[in-house]
Design an enzyme around this catalytic site. Structure first.
Site, PDB file in Angstrom:
ATOM      1  N   ARG A 327       0.828  -1.211   0.000  1.00 26.25           N
ATOM      2  CA  ARG A 327       0.000   0.000   0.000  1.00 26.25           C
ATOM      3  C   ARG A 327       0.861   1.259   0.000  1.00 26.25           C
ATOM      4  O   ARG A 327       0.424   2.308  -0.481  1.00 26.25           O
ATOM      5  CB  ARG A 327      -0.973  -0.004   1.181  1.00 26.25           C
ATOM      6  CG  ARG A 327      -2.063   1.064   1.063  1.00 26.25           C
ATOM      7  CD  ARG A 327      -3.151   0.892   2.101  1.00 26.25           C
ATOM      8  NE  ARG A 327      -4.150  -0.075   1.720  1.00 26.25           N
ATOM      9  CZ  ARG A 327      -5.381   0.233   1.289  1.00 26.25           C
ATOM     10  NH1 ARG A 327      -5.745   1.504   1.188  1.00 26.25           N
ATOM     11  NH2 ARG A 327      -6.241  -0.701   0.976  1.00 26.25           N
ATOM     12  N   GLU A 730      -9.267   6.407   7.646  1.00 26.30           N
ATOM     13  CA  GLU A 730      -7.842   6.612   7.415  1.00 26.30           C
ATOM     14  C   GLU A 730      -7.481   7.885   6.641  1.00 26.30           C
ATOM     15  O   GLU A 730      -6.475   8.517   6.962  1.00 26.30           O
ATOM     16  CB  GLU A 730      -7.268   5.397   6.680  1.00 26.30           C
ATOM     17  CG  GLU A 730      -7.274   4.142   7.513  1.00 26.30           C
ATOM     18  CD  GLU A 730      -6.929   2.908   6.692  1.00 26.30           C
ATOM     19  OE1 GLU A 730      -6.016   2.177   7.087  1.00 26.30           O
ATOM     20  OE2 GLU A 730      -7.580   2.685   5.649  1.00 26.30           O
TER      21      GLU A 730
END
Length: 783
Positions: A327, A730
């Site tokens: 990621r 997030e």
């Protein structure tokens, strides 16, 4: 069934459907102390308390483990080691066999569990755990990224490469080129509730586990493997957590498995709640990175080619280092278009605790690298960084292909940035700050506006699914259960709003119940910002199934077209007929209509081929931007955050109050990571920042003096997310990057903005002061 003509009952005011600012369902319990966490659950009679015996060495062979004194200590009932595990001695989330519940012949980090002791009190267990006699043969430890890179370069999992275009050719032909290295520190989760698990043995091979975890199903599977029992014999229940931030996605496995092992061995309930210092030593952190970058660009500052190598300290085992470093690559572009790029990960094995998930899951580290590249270009060309940022943003009809070959179709960053830029008076303040710095020798101000583009979905495609269970009772009350866990983020409240919306009843009639593998099986982790997206859709699916049954029932009973039946304001109507929701439910029950339903949802459109580095891993993107202003004392390196302006994209917000709170909290936590939170291990591999006394997180006095937060209006999600909302767990974390770059801007002023400060993170006062000294020396030596 009562008469269906309009009755005299007052029409209730419906409160708490979607898109309303509804309070968190447990807010009053949080502030009053009534919220029940695992350690507040009434302890069964005869419950044992468990403590762990931990390794004192970072890397060593275990020659002998003598537990005689441990077993003889007051109150001790049981002691277990690796030899007592009836199943597989592994708690790793990926099943690689590299993360034992208890180490046996070798230890690989300070704080690795060697055994567990159960006693009649927690104090007795903790004291007994210190009495073990361990004989070690020490081996050379690898503790840092530098040491791992210079040595064998052992990896905990396979690296990944993303590539688009010919980066080597683009760099070779670029009018300008810069090479550099960026260091980014890790971060301790510092959840207010420590790791904790309580296991209650049941009949035969059954066990019930109350645990603070974001992933009940993973805990279920791990415990089943440890005990060598079927998954269905293990029930995991989670009502709420006192914070998680990713630190309870895999890290709870150890504590639950250990408590369950003791419970089944002794036939007595067992609880394991580590001391905070032990929690720090045992559990993984955010990965720290060293990132090498090469960038080619034009005289206007447009990027033509990028190459980056992301070297991460993964720790001794795989844990989630593969997905985390993946990621980081996915977000190494942030909001910028790279015509040609090569991005590589390097998840390095070290003799430190195995690092794990943390809010953003590697994305923040990738985005910080992108922003460093932009700063380098701006300083090289003598331009304002915001100008360079805007010139490199993704487009909408072209310049929209990512390094992982997903086409950006929902980009709103240009408009969002323009909105914030004007609203916060960026250019007027820029001029004022330059004037201030010219007349201030000691106190220097800095300003930065940074964007956020964050992909929403698990990159492990199979995790993008959720289940739910909805019951409607005969008094009209509704119970909802789903696979998501509540860690303070308001997931239960949002899902309750969604169900209330479907039935058009007051949210006070909706009761969320504890997440349990006994009601909804095979749950995905509450992570990747997908909790509401997945579980909200699943709950909606279940509620609609019941509503459709009620609609069919009342249409048949009244002899009307089902399309004419309406649910609104706590009533159901068709033409001139109307009845209350409770009356409808009671009538449906008497007619034997099923009033319970399961729901399911899987995210559409997404797919990912990791080996090829191509696919559509994200369903959509969440966007945002923050402008931060700071003042730095150049004599001490200390600073204050004077003002922050944020504009964040939540789509059509399900709950603006909760979403705004998530933006504010995420920003402050991100700011803390990049400016003050510093992890430090000594030469023996001992974590020295192991408690609140040695590890600093942002406090009330560190928040911005002026803090202005807006949610982007009139921007519903273009994809069919739950009520066109967007995830908000997030993405706001990365808004904290603006503080790091504001500090960089202030530091750069000591050398008249001639050089990129290359300020690494965390930008502690010490690092700020060191960077100032380096820049002044460079300026003095420059012609």
């Amino acid at each position: 069934m009562p008469d269906a003509v309009a009755d005299a009952a007052p029409v209730p005011t419906i409160v708490g459907g979607v898109h309303s600012a509804r309070p968190h369902d447990s807010a009053h319990k949080h502030v009053s102390g009534e919220a029940v966490y695992v350690d507040d659950i009434a302890e069964p009679a005869g419950m044992l308390h468990v403590a762990l015996g931990l390794s004192a060495k970072a890397h060593a062979r275990v020659l002998a483990l003598d537990l005689t004194r441990v077993r003889a200590a007051p109150g001790v009932v049981a002691v277990v080691t690796a030899a007592d595990v009836p199943g597989v001695n592994d708690i790793g989330c990926l099943g690689k066999g590299d993360e034992p519940l208890f180490a046996s012949d070798r230890v690989e980090h300070v704080g690795q569990p060697l055994f567990a002791v159960a006693a009649t009190s927690r104090d007795q267990a903790r004291r007994a755990a210190k009495l073990a006699d361990v004989t070690y043969a020490e081996l050379p430890p690898v503790l840092t990224i530098a040491a791992a890179r210079d040595g064998a370069r052992d990896l905990v999992t396979a690296p990944m490469t993303l590539a688009v275009g010919d980066s080597a050719a683009a760099l070779a032909t670029a009018p300008h080129r810069i090479d550099g290295r960026l260091a980014i520190g890790g971060q301790e989760h510092f959840y207010l509730e420590s790791q904790i698990a309580m296991a209650v043995p049941g009949e035969d091979d059954e066990v019930l586990i109350h645990v603070s975890t974001q992933h009940p199903t993973e805990v279920q599977h791990i415990v089943a493997h440890i005990l060598r029992v079927p998954n269905g014999a293990v029930t995991v229940e989670v009502r709420r957590m006192g914070g998680g931030f990713g630190g309870k996605e895999t890290q709870a496995n150890l504590f639950a498995a250990c408590a369950a092992l003791i419970a089944k061995k002794t036939g007595r309930a067992a609880k394991l709640r580590p001391d905070r210092d032990d929690d720090f030593q045992i559990t993984g952190k955010r990965h720290d990175f060293e990132i090498d970058y090469r960038v080619g660009f034009t005289g206007e500052g447009r990027i033509t080619g990028v190459e980056m190598l992301f070297a991460a300290r993964a720790g001794y085992a795989a844990d989630l280092s593969g997905p985390v470093t993946d990621r980081a690559l996915f977000h190494a572009d942030n909001g910028y278009h790279y015509p040609a790029a090569r991005l590589d990960s390097l998840p390095l094995k070290t003799n430190t605790v195995s690092n794990t998930a943390f809010r953003g899951f590697g994305g923040p580290q990738g985005m910080v690298a992108a922003e460093r590249v932009i700063d380098e270009i701006a300083f090289a060309l003598g331009e304002d960084p915001l100008t360079i940022r805007k010139r490199n943003l993704y487009g909408t009809t072209d310049r929209n292909l990512t390094p992982y070959h997903q086409t950006i179709t929902d980009n709103i960053l240009p408009e969002l940035i323009a909105d914030l830029e004007a609203d916060c008076g960026y250019w007027e303040r820029r001029a004022a700050i330059r004037a201030h710095n010219a007349g201030s020798r000691i106190m220097k101000k800095g300003l930065a506006l940074t964007p956020v583009k964050f992909g929403i979905s698990f990159t492990a495609t199979h995790y993008n699914q959720a289940g739910a269970l909805v019951h409607v009772y005969t008094d009209g009350s509704v119970q909802v259960n789903h696979g998501g866990t509540e860690m303070g983020q308001g997931l239960y409240t949002k899902v309750a709003q969604i169900v209330a919306e479907e039935f058009q009843i007051d949210i006070t009639h909706i009761r969320p119940t504890a997440t349990t593998t006994g009601k909804v099986p095979n749950t995905s982790a509450t992570a990747a910002s997908s909790g509401t997206d997945l579980n909200g859709k699943a709950a909606q699916n279940a509620a609609r199934a019941i509503r459709d049954r009620l609609t069919a029932f009342i249409a048949e009973r009244w002899g009307v077209d089902p399309a004419s039946v309406r649910f609104a304001a706590g009533r159901v109507t068709a033409g001139d007929r109307s009845m209350s929701f409770p009356d409808l439910v009671r009538a449906a029950y008497m007619a034997r209509v099923q009033l319970s339903a399961t729901g399911f949802y899987k995210t559409p459109k997404i797919h990912w081929d990791r080996a090829a580095g191509r696919g559509t891993p994200f369903y959509y993107f969440a966007y945002g931007a923050a402008c931060s202003e700071v003042t730095v004392d150049t004599l001490t390196g200390e600073y204050v955050v004077d003002r922050v302006d944020i504009l964040h994209d939540c789509g059509h917000s399900l709950n603006p109050a909760i979403d705004k709170g998530q933006v504010e909290g995420g920003f402050v936590q991100g700011m803390g990571w990049l400016t003050m939170e510093e992890l430090w291990w000594d030469a023996q591999g001992r974590l020295r920042t192991h408690a609140p006394s040695t590890y600093k997180i942002p406090a009330c006095g560190d928040r911005p003096r002026s803090f202005n937060v807006r949610l982007l209006a009139n921007a519903p999600n273009r994809e069919d997310s739950i009520h066109r909302s967007k995830a908000v767990g997030e993405p706001p974390f990365m808004l904290g990057m603006s503080v790091l770059h504001a500090l960089s801007d202030a530091v750069a002023s000591v050398a008249d903005h001639r050089f990129c400060p290359q300020l690494d993170a965390p930008a502690t006062p010490e690092r700020v002061l060191t960077t100032i000294a380096r820049l002044r020396a460079r300026a003095a030596a420059a012609p």
